[in-house]
Design a protein around this motif. Structure first.
Motif, PDB file in Angstrom:
ATOM      1  N   ARG A 286       0.817  -1.208   0.000  1.00 30.82           N
ATOM      2  CA  ARG A 286       0.000   0.000   0.000  1.00 30.82           C
ATOM      3  C   ARG A 286       0.856   1.265   0.000  1.00 30.82           C
ATOM      4  NH1 ARG A 286      -2.873  -0.810   4.476  1.00 30.82           N
ATOM      5  NH2 ARG A 286      -4.396  -2.021   3.348  1.00 30.82           N
ATOM      6  N   GLU A 287       1.897   1.283   0.813  1.00 33.33           N
ATOM      7  CA  GLU A 287       2.684   2.495   0.992  1.00 33.33           C
ATOM      8  C   GLU A 287       3.808   2.672  -0.017  1.00 33.33           C
ATOM      9  OE1 GLU A 287       1.967   4.987   3.191  1.00 33.33           O
ATOM     10  OE2 GLU A 287       0.155   3.815   3.531  1.00 33.33           O
ATOM     11  N   TYR A 288       4.401   1.569  -0.458  1.00 31.04           N
ATOM     12  CA  TYR A 288       5.556   1.656  -1.349  1.00 31.04           C
ATOM     13  C   TYR A 288       5.304   1.041  -2.721  1.00 31.04           C
ATOM     14  CZ  TYR A 288       7.987   2.532   3.072  1.00 31.04           C
ATOM     15  OH  TYR A 288       8.374   3.026   4.284  1.00 31.04           O
ATOM     16  N   GLY A 289       4.223   0.265  -2.847  1.00 29.57           N
ATOM     17  CA  GLY A 289       3.982  -0.428  -4.108  1.00 29.57           C
ATOM     18  C   GLY A 289       4.861  -1.648  -4.289  1.00 29.57           C
ATOM     19  N   ASP A 290       5.493  -2.112  -3.189  1.00 30.18           N
ATOM     20  CA  ASP A 290       6.412  -3.248  -3.256  1.00 30.18           C
ATOM     21  C   ASP A 290       6.346  -4.017  -1.941  1.00 30.18           C
ATOM     22  OD1 ASP A 290       8.483  -5.054  -3.564  1.00 30.18           O
ATOM     23  OD2 ASP A 290      10.066  -3.531  -3.617  1.00 30.18           O
ATOM     24  N   GLY A 291       5.770  -5.217  -1.973  1.00 23.57           N
ATOM     25  CA  GLY A 291       5.626  -6.025  -0.767  1.00 23.57           C
ATOM     26  C   GLY A 291       6.951  -6.419  -0.142  1.00 23.57           C
ATOM     27  N   GLN A 292       8.010  -6.490  -0.950  1.00 22.98           N
ATOM     28  CA  GLN A 292       9.316  -6.867  -0.416  1.00 22.98           C
ATOM     29  C   GLN A 292       9.841  -5.854   0.605  1.00 22.98           C
ATOM     30  OE1 GLN A 292      10.884  -9.720  -0.945  1.00 22.98           O
ATOM     31  NE2 GLN A 292       9.351 -10.446  -2.387  1.00 22.98           N
ATOM     32  N   ARG A 293       9.279  -4.661   0.633  1.00 26.44           N
ATOM     33  CA  ARG A 293       9.731  -3.635   1.576  1.00 26.44           C
ATOM     34  C   ARG A 293       9.221  -3.882   2.995  1.00 26.44           C
ATOM     35  NH1 ARG A 293      10.886   1.753  -0.263  1.00 26.44           N
ATOM     36  NH2 ARG A 293      11.653   1.876   1.875  1.00 26.44           N
ATOM     37  N   TRP A 294       8.489  -4.979   3.231  1.00 24.90           N
ATOM     38  CA  TRP A 294       7.983  -5.276   4.569  1.00 24.90           C
ATOM     39  C   TRP A 294       9.143  -5.388   5.555  1.00 24.90           C
ATOM     40  CZ3 TRP A 294       9.041  -9.400   7.743  1.00 24.90           C
ATOM     41  CH2 TRP A 294       9.693 -10.498   7.179  1.00 24.90           C
ATOM     42  N   GLN A 295      10.274  -5.867   5.100  1.00 21.09           N
ATOM     43  CA  GLN A 295      11.431  -6.019   5.984  1.00 21.09           C
ATOM     44  C   GLN A 295      11.968  -4.665   6.421  1.00 21.09           C
ATOM     45  OE1 GLN A 295      13.943  -8.484   3.563  1.00 21.09           O
ATOM     46  NE2 GLN A 295      12.837 -10.342   4.109  1.00 21.09           N
ATOM     47  N   ASP A 296      11.891  -3.653   5.546  1.00 24.00           N
ATOM     48  CA  ASP A 296      12.315  -2.304   5.918  1.00 24.00           C
ATOM     49  C   ASP A 296      11.428  -1.766   7.036  1.00 24.00           C
ATOM     50  OD1 ASP A 296      14.209  -2.461   3.902  1.00 24.00           O
ATOM     51  OD2 ASP A 296      12.955  -1.402   2.443  1.00 24.00           O
ATOM     52  N   ILE A 297      10.121  -2.033   6.927  1.00 20.74           N
ATOM     53  CA  ILE A 297       9.189  -1.583   7.968  1.00 20.74           C
ATOM     54  C   ILE A 297       9.486  -2.316   9.275  1.00 20.74           C
ATOM     55  CG2 ILE A 297       6.766  -1.418   8.652  1.00 20.74           C
ATOM     56  CD1 ILE A 297       6.082  -1.321   5.637  1.00 20.74           C
ATOM     57  N   ARG A 298       9.730  -3.623   9.187  1.00 16.95           N
ATOM     58  CA  ARG A 298      10.076  -4.407  10.375  1.00 16.95           C
ATOM     59  C   ARG A 298      11.340  -3.868  11.038  1.00 16.95           C
ATOM     60  NH1 ARG A 298      12.501  -9.856   9.052  1.00 16.95           N
ATOM     61  NH2 ARG A 298      14.100  -8.367   8.511  1.00 16.95           N
ATOM     62  N   ASP A 299      12.366  -3.584  10.248  1.00 16.33           N
ATOM     63  CA  ASP A 299      13.627  -3.090  10.789  1.00 16.33           C
ATOM     64  C   ASP A 299      13.478  -1.714  11.424  1.00 16.33           C
ATOM     65  OD1 ASP A 299      14.707  -5.454   9.863  1.00 16.33           O
ATOM     66  OD2 ASP A 299      15.638  -4.538   8.088  1.00 16.33           O
ATOM     67  N   ALA A 300      12.563  -0.885  10.901  1.00 16.50           N
ATOM     68  CA  ALA A 300      12.351   0.451  11.449  1.00 16.50           C
ATOM     69  C   ALA A 300      11.510   0.417  12.727  1.00 16.50           C
ATOM     70  CB  ALA A 300      11.672   1.344  10.409  1.00 16.50           C
ATOM     71  N   ASN A 301      10.899  -0.737  13.021  1.00 17.31           N
ATOM     72  CA  ASN A 301      10.035  -0.894  14.197  1.00 17.31           C
ATOM     73  C   ASN A 301      10.437  -2.145  14.966  1.00 17.31           C
ATOM     74  OD1 ASN A 301       7.735   1.227  13.677  1.00 17.31           O
ATOM     75  ND2 ASN A 301       8.150   0.241  11.718  1.00 17.31           N
TER      76      ASN A 301
ATOM     77  N   GLY B  47      -4.432  -0.194  15.424  1.00 18.51           N
ATOM     78  CA  GLY B  47      -4.134   1.054  16.125  1.00 18.51           C
ATOM     79  C   GLY B  47      -2.653   1.259  16.406  1.00 18.51           C
ATOM     80  N   THR B  48      -1.825   0.232  16.193  1.00 18.67           N
ATOM     81  CA  THR B  48      -0.393   0.365  16.416  1.00 18.67           C
ATOM     82  C   THR B  48       0.184   1.371  15.435  1.00 18.67           C
ATOM     83  OG1 THR B  48      -0.232  -1.952  17.100  1.00 18.67           O
ATOM     84  CG2 THR B  48       1.805  -0.885  16.442  1.00 18.67           C
ATOM     85  N   GLU B  49       1.012   2.304  15.940  1.00 17.13           N
ATOM     86  CA  GLU B  49       1.675   3.293  15.092  1.00 17.13           C
ATOM     87  C   GLU B  49       3.012   2.726  14.626  1.00 17.13           C
ATOM     88  OE1 GLU B  49       0.843   6.521  14.095  1.00 17.13           O
ATOM     89  OE2 GLU B  49      -1.165   6.095  14.851  1.00 17.13           O
ATOM     90  N   LEU B  50       3.202   2.663  13.322  1.00 14.85           N
ATOM     91  CA  LEU B  50       4.453   2.178  12.752  1.00 14.85           C
ATOM     92  C   LEU B  50       5.198   3.337  12.105  1.00 14.85           C
ATOM     93  CD1 LEU B  50       3.201  -1.036  10.885  1.00 14.85           C
ATOM     94  CD2 LEU B  50       4.330  -0.912  13.108  1.00 14.85           C
ATOM     95  N   THR B  51       6.513   3.329  12.244  1.00 15.32           N
ATOM     96  CA  THR B  51       7.354   4.285  11.537  1.00 15.32           C
ATOM     97  C   THR B  51       7.663   3.709  10.173  1.00 15.32           C
ATOM     98  OG1 THR B  51       8.343   5.022  13.598  1.00 15.32           O
ATOM     99  CG2 THR B  51       9.571   5.492  11.576  1.00 15.32           C
ATOM    100  N   LEU B  52       7.445   4.507   9.128  1.00 19.37           N
ATOM    101  CA  LEU B  52       7.718   4.064   7.765  1.00 19.37           C
ATOM    102  C   LEU B  52       8.991   4.731   7.276  1.00 19.37           C
ATOM    103  CD1 LEU B  52       4.146   4.264   6.231  1.00 19.37           C
ATOM    104  CD2 LEU B  52       5.307   2.274   7.141  1.00 19.37           C
ATOM    105  N   PRO B  53      10.025   3.932   6.984  1.00 21.90           N
ATOM    106  CA  PRO B  53      11.268   4.505   6.485  1.00 21.90           C
ATOM    107  C   PRO B  53      11.121   4.998   5.052  1.00 21.90           C
ATOM    108  CG  PRO B  53      11.390   2.129   6.440  1.00 21.90           C
ATOM    109  CD  PRO B  53      10.073   2.480   7.077  1.00 21.90           C
ATOM    110  N   GLU B  54      12.100   5.798   4.599  1.00 18.12           N
ATOM    111  CA  GLU B  54      12.061   6.279   3.208  1.00 18.12           C
ATOM    112  C   GLU B  54      12.221   5.143   2.250  1.00 18.12           C
ATOM    113  OE1 GLU B  54      14.592   9.498   2.182  1.00 18.12           O
ATOM    114  OE2 GLU B  54      13.935  10.660   3.862  1.00 18.12           O
TER     115      GLU B  54
END
Length: 124
Positions: free
Chosen positions: A91-106, A117-124
């Motif tokens: 949804r946010e990046y157009g690339d499901g493989q970026r899930w690991q970037d989100i995991r690493d940022a959180n 309701g959990t707030e996640l930080t989304l990296p660039e």
């Protein structure tokens, strides 16, 4: 020596095989996926126009990916019902493989259990 049970089983199996012999019917070529043959009367029917405001499940808010802007650096995302890190990355990046970037940022978030309701930080 054959037992009575073996004879009965053989007879039933024989009847089943005889009953299915020649059951394959050639119905001609199959239509392409997404096409609907015309009704039997020769009349043509136009497909119904999809009403984009009409949804099958009224109690579920629709998510239109194209309506949402891509994530900017350091933005946040609030977890919705049935979200996964993969679906958020799509949804946010157009690339499901970026899930690991989100995991690493959180690092404090369990990727297998994302409470709504959990707030996640989304990296660039």
């Amino acid at each position: 020596m054959m037992t009575k049970q073996m004879l009965v089983t053989g007879a039933v199996l024989g009847l089943v095989l005889l009953g299915t012999a020649g059951c394959e019917v050639d119905r001609g070529p199959r239509p392409e996926l997404g096409t609907v043959p015309p009704p039997s009367g020769g009349e043509t029917v136009a497909p119904a126009a999809a009403d984009e405001d009409e949804y099958m499940y009224e109690d579920v808010a629709p998510v239109r990916i194209e309506d949402e802007a891509p994530a900017a650096g350091g933005s946040t995302y609030t977890v919705r019902q049935d979200d996964t890190l993969w679906s958020i990355a799509v949804r946010e990046y157009g690339d499901g493989q970026r899930w690991q970037d989100i995991r690493d940022a959180n690092p404090n978030v369990d990727a297998n259990n994302l409470p709504v309701g959990t707030e996640l930080t989304l990296p660039e």
